[in-house]
Design an enzyme around this catalytic site. Structure first.
Site, PDB file in Angstrom:
ATOM      1  N   GLU A  77      -6.730   4.595   7.836  1.00 25.65           N
ATOM      2  CA  GLU A  77      -6.556   6.031   7.565  1.00 25.65           C
ATOM      3  C   GLU A  77      -7.811   6.611   6.923  1.00 25.65           C
ATOM      4  OE1 GLU A  77      -2.886   5.587   5.435  1.00 25.65           O
ATOM      5  OE2 GLU A  77      -1.897   4.998   7.308  1.00 25.65           O
ATOM      6  N   GLY A  97       2.237   2.187  10.676  1.00 34.24           N
ATOM      7  CA  GLY A  97       3.149   3.320  10.513  1.00 34.24           C
ATOM      8  C   GLY A  97       3.846   3.734  11.798  1.00 34.24           C
ATOM      9  N   LYS A 104       0.112   4.258  -0.283  1.00 28.70           N
ATOM     10  CA  LYS A 104      -0.551   5.456   0.291  1.00 28.70           C
ATOM     11  C   LYS A 104      -0.331   6.653  -0.639  1.00 28.70           C
ATOM     12  CE  LYS A 104       0.294   3.434   4.763  1.00 28.70           C
ATOM     13  NZ  LYS A 104       0.188   3.578   6.199  1.00 28.70           N
ATOM     14  N   HIS A 106      -9.350   1.097   4.804  1.00 25.06           N
ATOM     15  CA  HIS A 106      -8.080   1.270   5.521  1.00 25.06           C
ATOM     16  C   HIS A 106      -8.302   2.186   6.724  1.00 25.06           C
ATOM     17  CE1 HIS A 106      -3.968   2.500   6.378  1.00 25.06           C
ATOM     18  NE2 HIS A 106      -3.594   1.403   5.761  1.00 25.06           N
ATOM     19  N   ASN A 128       0.864  -1.181   0.000  1.00 24.31           N
ATOM     20  CA  ASN A 128       0.000   0.000   0.000  1.00 24.31           C
ATOM     21  C   ASN A 128       0.903   1.236   0.000  1.00 24.31           C
ATOM     22  OD1 ASN A 128      -1.824   2.031   0.492  1.00 24.31           O
ATOM     23  ND2 ASN A 128      -2.233   1.462   2.626  1.00 24.31           N
ATOM     24  N   SER A 165       3.313  -2.242  10.364  1.00 23.86           N
ATOM     25  CA  SER A 165       4.769  -2.250  10.558  1.00 23.86           C
ATOM     26  C   SER A 165       5.423  -3.591  10.226  1.00 23.86           C
ATOM     27  CB  SER A 165       5.124  -1.794  11.984  1.00 23.86           C
ATOM     28  OG  SER A 165       4.677  -0.458  12.187  1.00 23.86           O
ATOM     29  N   GLU A 213      -5.414  -5.221  10.512  1.00 26.49           N
ATOM     30  CA  GLU A 213      -4.422  -4.176  10.715  1.00 26.49           C
ATOM     31  C   GLU A 213      -4.704  -3.447  12.031  1.00 26.49           C
ATOM     32  OE1 GLU A 213      -2.492  -2.975   6.775  1.00 26.49           O
ATOM     33  OE2 GLU A 213      -4.171  -1.641   7.082  1.00 26.49           O
TER      34      GLU A 213
END
Ligand code: PEP
Length: 256
Positions: free
Chosen positions: A98, A174, A11, A96, A9, A214, A168
């Site tokens: 985010e 991140g 991003k 996701h 991904n 991560s 996730e």
């Protein structure tokens, strides 16, 4: 045996020129790849066309990071499933964390997008995961159960067998702080059990459940060798050819 799926991904990183460089680096490093795992990259929308032409003849497949739940019309700034399919995308990341956090996406909206992606014949990679606060309050199982039921609402077995779920944990994305292989595997088993209860054990056993948060060149081997971890959704480490290919190799090793 479930085939491992390693997806990057990207991003909001890599313009068309940078995307081209990264793909060329990946292709060089994947020259001796023996097709042991599925590999997907998900660049930003603006790099999808160039990525599609550059991955031709390589083992790399293409995915989008999001789509609109609408087919077409007056939705400024949105991109439809038909549009990403026309480019040659085979996968779409949905829900996701985010997007949930910054764009207020709900399980209901993700479910609507999921239905569109499945109807178009693409493979959704549906993300779920608890926040740090939820884990610390001991409600991880409850949160995961709600998300699984919410995103799969009204889906029938023939649809569920075509999707991928990415677990996730939000606190691991991140942050450089990955879930331990055991912590992750425990949640993967819960997700599989839930799908088994709602649909059938046959479907649950075949379901690809990726881990994301991560994952890197160092920890990929121990995560990917867990019984219920069928691949990785990788952010930061997918932006570096060496790291991403090392993760792919770890997936291949774990598939033996
Ligand atoms: C992700 O964006 O899905 C992700 C897992 O990011 P990172 O690998 O950087 O934690």
């Amino acid at each position: 045996m479930r085939r491992k799926l390693i997806a990057g991904n990207w991003k909001m990183n890599k313009d068309i020129f940078e995307a081209g460089t990264l793909i060329e680096e990946l292709k060089t490093r994947l020259k001796d790849f023996r097709n042991e795992v599925d590999i997907v990259i998900c660049p930003p929308f603006t790099s999808l066309v160039v990525a599609k032409s550059l991955i031709k003849g390589s083992p790399i497949k293409l995915g989008a990071q999001n789509v609109s739940p609408q087919d077409d019309g007056a939705f400024t700034g949105e991109v439809s499933v038909k549009m990403v399919k026309a480019i040659g995308c085979e996968y779409v990341i949905l829900g996701h964390s985010e997007r949930r956090q910054f764009f207020k996406e709900t399980d209901e909206l993700i479910n609507a997008k999921l239905k569109k992606v499945l109807a178009a014949g693409l493979t959704p990679i549906v993300c779920i995961g608890e926040t740090l606060e939820e884990r610390e309050h001991g409600i991880t199982d409850k949160v995961i159960t709600t998300q699984v039921k919410g995103v799969l609402h009204e889906l029938v077995s023939s649809e569920v067998e075509k999707l991928v779920i990415a677990y996730e944990p939000v606190w691991a994305i991140g942050t450089g702080k990955n879930a331990t292989p055991e912590q992750a595997n425990e949640v993967h088993r819960l997700i599989r059990k839930l799908v088994g209860q709602i649909y059938s054990w046959n479907i649950a056993e075949k379901l690809i459940i990726q881990y994301g948060g991560s994952m890197n060149a160092q920890n990929a081997g121990s995560l990917l060798s867990q019984s219920d971890i069928d691949g990785g959704l990788i952010g930061g480490a997918s932006l570096k050819a060496d790291a991403f290919v090392t993760i792919i190799q770890a997936g291949a090793e774990a598939s033996k």
